[in-house]
Design an enzyme around this catalytic site. Structure first.
Site, mmCIF file in Angstrom:
data_model
loop_
_atom_site.group_PDB
_atom_site.id
_atom_site.type_symbol
_atom_site.label_atom_id
_atom_site.label_comp_id
_atom_site.label_asym_id
_atom_site.label_seq_id
_atom_site.Cartn_x
_atom_site.Cartn_y
_atom_site.Cartn_z
ATOM 1 N N GLU A 30 0.834 -1.201 0.000
ATOM 2 C CA GLU A 30 0.000 0.000 0.000
ATOM 3 C C GLU A 30 0.873 1.257 0.000
ATOM 4 O O GLU A 30 1.963 1.257 0.580
ATOM 5 C CB GLU A 30 -0.909 -0.015 1.232
ATOM 6 C CG GLU A 30 -1.933 -1.137 1.124
ATOM 7 C CD GLU A 30 -2.822 -1.308 2.358
ATOM 8 O OE1 GLU A 30 -3.939 -1.788 2.189
ATOM 9 O OE2 GLU A 30 -2.399 -0.964 3.475
ATOM 10 N N CYS A 72 3.572 8.595 0.857
ATOM 11 C CA CYS A 72 4.100 7.666 1.859
ATOM 12 C C CYS A 72 4.237 6.319 1.155
ATOM 13 O O CYS A 72 3.234 5.743 0.726
ATOM 14 C CB CYS A 72 3.137 7.609 3.035
ATOM 15 S SG CYS A 72 3.573 6.352 4.238
ATOM 16 N N CYS A 102 6.758 -7.002 6.780
ATOM 17 C CA CYS A 102 7.898 -6.445 7.514
ATOM 18 C C CYS A 102 8.529 -7.531 8.368
ATOM 19 O O CYS A 102 7.827 -8.389 8.904
ATOM 20 C CB CYS A 102 7.432 -5.284 8.404
ATOM 21 S SG CYS A 102 8.802 -4.338 9.117
ATOM 22 N N CYS A 162 7.328 -4.706 15.734
ATOM 23 C CA CYS A 162 6.785 -3.670 16.615
ATOM 24 C C CYS A 162 5.364 -4.070 17.023
ATOM 25 O O CYS A 162 4.521 -4.328 16.162
ATOM 26 C CB CYS A 162 6.776 -2.320 15.909
ATOM 27 S SG CYS A 162 8.391 -1.854 15.281
ATOM 28 N N GLY A 177 7.083 -1.932 5.734
ATOM 29 C CA GLY A 177 8.462 -2.411 5.665
ATOM 30 C C GLY A 177 9.466 -1.519 6.357
ATOM 31 O O GLY A 177 9.165 -0.399 6.779
HETATM 32 N N1 SAH Z 1 9.770 0.666 9.525
HETATM 33 C C1 SAH Z 1 9.875 2.078 9.457
HETATM 34 C C2 SAH Z 1 8.821 2.764 8.611
HETATM 35 C C3 SAH Z 1 7.395 2.306 8.721
HETATM 36 S S1 SAH Z 1 6.402 2.784 10.090
HETATM 37 C C4 SAH Z 1 9.898 2.659 10.849
HETATM 38 O O1 SAH Z 1 9.734 1.916 11.798
HETATM 39 O O2 SAH Z 1 10.160 3.850 10.994
HETATM 40 C C5 SAH Z 1 6.165 4.511 10.021
HETATM 41 C C6 SAH Z 1 5.911 5.129 11.397
HETATM 42 O O3 SAH Z 1 4.634 4.732 11.927
HETATM 43 C C7 SAH Z 1 6.935 4.706 12.423
HETATM 44 O O4 SAH Z 1 7.333 5.805 13.191
HETATM 45 C C8 SAH Z 1 6.138 3.730 13.275
HETATM 46 O O5 SAH Z 1 6.698 3.573 14.536
HETATM 47 C C9 SAH Z 1 4.795 4.367 13.277
HETATM 48 N N2 SAH Z 1 3.696 3.474 13.650
HETATM 49 C C10 SAH Z 1 3.614 2.135 13.507
HETATM 50 N N3 SAH Z 1 2.424 1.685 13.959
HETATM 51 C C11 SAH Z 1 1.740 2.765 14.377
HETATM 52 C C12 SAH Z 1 0.441 2.958 14.922
HETATM 53 N N4 SAH Z 1 -0.400 1.937 15.100
HETATM 54 N N5 SAH Z 1 0.042 4.208 15.216
HETATM 55 C C13 SAH Z 1 0.865 5.264 15.009
HETATM 56 N N6 SAH Z 1 2.107 5.145 14.489
HETATM 57 C C14 SAH Z 1 2.541 3.923 14.182
#
Ligand code: SAH
Length: 347
Positions: A94, A107, A114, A118, A165
């Site tokens: 996406e 974006c 991934c 997290c 990712g």
């Molecule tokens: N893997 C990379 C990029 C993808 S995530 C990274 O970790 O930076 C993009 C952003 O969204 C990151 O800052 C991530 O921590 C945040 N993110 C992930 N899940 C989220 C959620 N449920 N709500 C808000 N931000 C979130």
């Protein structure tokens, strides 16, 4: 005829020139094709109208153009657009267009699924299937640039690698894609308008620093306390905060580019004074700013966005310590297009 056709966009300009030379044509045809593939984003050899029919047929015998296809386009009530993008092997990623008054941001995704884990992120629940190729990343930007022209009458202004990712786990392809995006032979965008967001892979941050890249770096920090960060981002046990910190100091020494820390405040997880102080300390290591992002709830998760009062406490404490802080509201929540919500749910 050849048995299996090759992806033509995996070839460099030089390789394309060599292809023509070794097939009895002039090398400059390679330049023409290169321009069609990248600057003009041609989807087929037939579109390459300055080549003869025979030449186009020859290309078709040897190569394919694996252009991405937008399978589904969803529009949020706030103007955000989410594309479900189908790849040549039928996998889906996406990408999102986020319009504001002043800018249009793309974006983009860098991997299918991934490999990180997290706990608060919907993409983490998808298995990592594969890395995206440079052209698949580039195409997402081209698609969004066209959508920006179509729906908002202006070209794309910014790109963030915050889709699906971990970009630094697909280092070479992400850098190749950025090369094309910034090159006059591609989209000619300024690298200063591109932000790569990483969960923090110290070795790769050092590598970026050594290459003195010109784009911006954002780090998803979420906690500056080792145990807390490991509990919500388990890979932190391997790439711990000390290593991350050292790599960021190194990054700044090489690039002189301020780092953005992305940070969500969750109730009962990182909303105490101790958490705030740890963040302030972490921010002192290298010039940085903090972006407090809103939590976008994902299915059956235990995380809860902290209250406005808790977020304000962060803002005040950071500001009192001279740290620049912004609070970012989510966009595109109603279509699951916001940070951490990309999980191919609509398909
Ligand atoms: N893997 C990379 C990029 C993808 S995530 C990274 O970790 O930076 C993009 C952003 O969204 C990151 O800052 C991530 O921590 C945040 N993110 C992930 N899940 C989220 C959620 N449920 N709500 C808000 N931000 C979130």
């Amino acid at each position: 005829m050849v048995a299996k056709k090759k992806d033509i966009r995996a070839l460099t300009r030089e390789q394309l020139r060599e292809f023509f030379e070794s097939h009895g044509e002039q090398a400059f045809r390679g330049n023409q094709v290169y321009e069609w593939l990248w600057q003009k984003s041609a989807h087929s050899f037939d579109a390459m109208t300055n080549l003869s029919k025979e030449t186009r047929k020859k290309l078709d015998d040897y190569f394919v153009i694996n252009h991405i296809k937008v399978d589904q386009l969803q529009r949020s009530s706030d103007g955000t657009i989410k594309n479900a993008v189908r790849l040549h092997d039928d996998l889906v990623v996406e990408s999102v267009l986020i319009p504001t008054k002043e800018r249009t941001t793309a974006c983009v995704s860098s991997q299918v699924g991934c490999s990180l884990d997290c706990k608060f992120c919907a993409t983490a629940r998808l298995k990592k299937m594969r890395n995206l190729n440079p052209d698949e990343i580039y195409d997402q930007v081209v698609v969004i640039n066209n959508e920006s022209e179509l729906y908002f009458n202006r070209p794309l202004s910014n790109i963030v690698f915050m889709g699906m990712g971990e970009p630094l786990m697909n280092y070479n392809n992400v850098l190749k894609a950025i090369d094309k995006i910034t090159s006059p032979e591609g989209l000619g965008m300024s690298p200063k308008r591109i932000t790569v967001s990483t969960s923090g892979v110290p070795k790769m941050i050092r590598k970026l620093a050594d290459e003195e890249v010109k784009f911006k770096l954002a780090v998803s920090l979420h906690s500056a306390i080792e145990e807390v960060r490991t509990s919500i981002m388990p890979f932190n046990a391997t790439f711990n905060l000390k290593e991350l910190r050292d790599s960021l100091i190194y990054w700044y020494s090489k690039t002189k580019s301020r780092i953005t820390y992305e940070y969500v405040v969750w109730e009962g997880i990182n909303d105490s004074d101790k958490d705030i102080h740890a963040l302030i300390e972490f921010c002192r290591f290298a010039p940085s700013k903090v972006n407090l992002i809103e939590y976008n709830p994902i299915d059956d998760s235990d995380f809860k966005q902290a209250s406005e009062a808790s977020v304000n406490k962060y803002v005040e404490a950071l500001e009192q310590n001279g740290i620049v802080v912004t609070v970012r509201r989510s966009r595109g929540k109603d279509i699951d297009a916001a940070c951490g919500q990309l999980a191919n749910k609509s398909l």
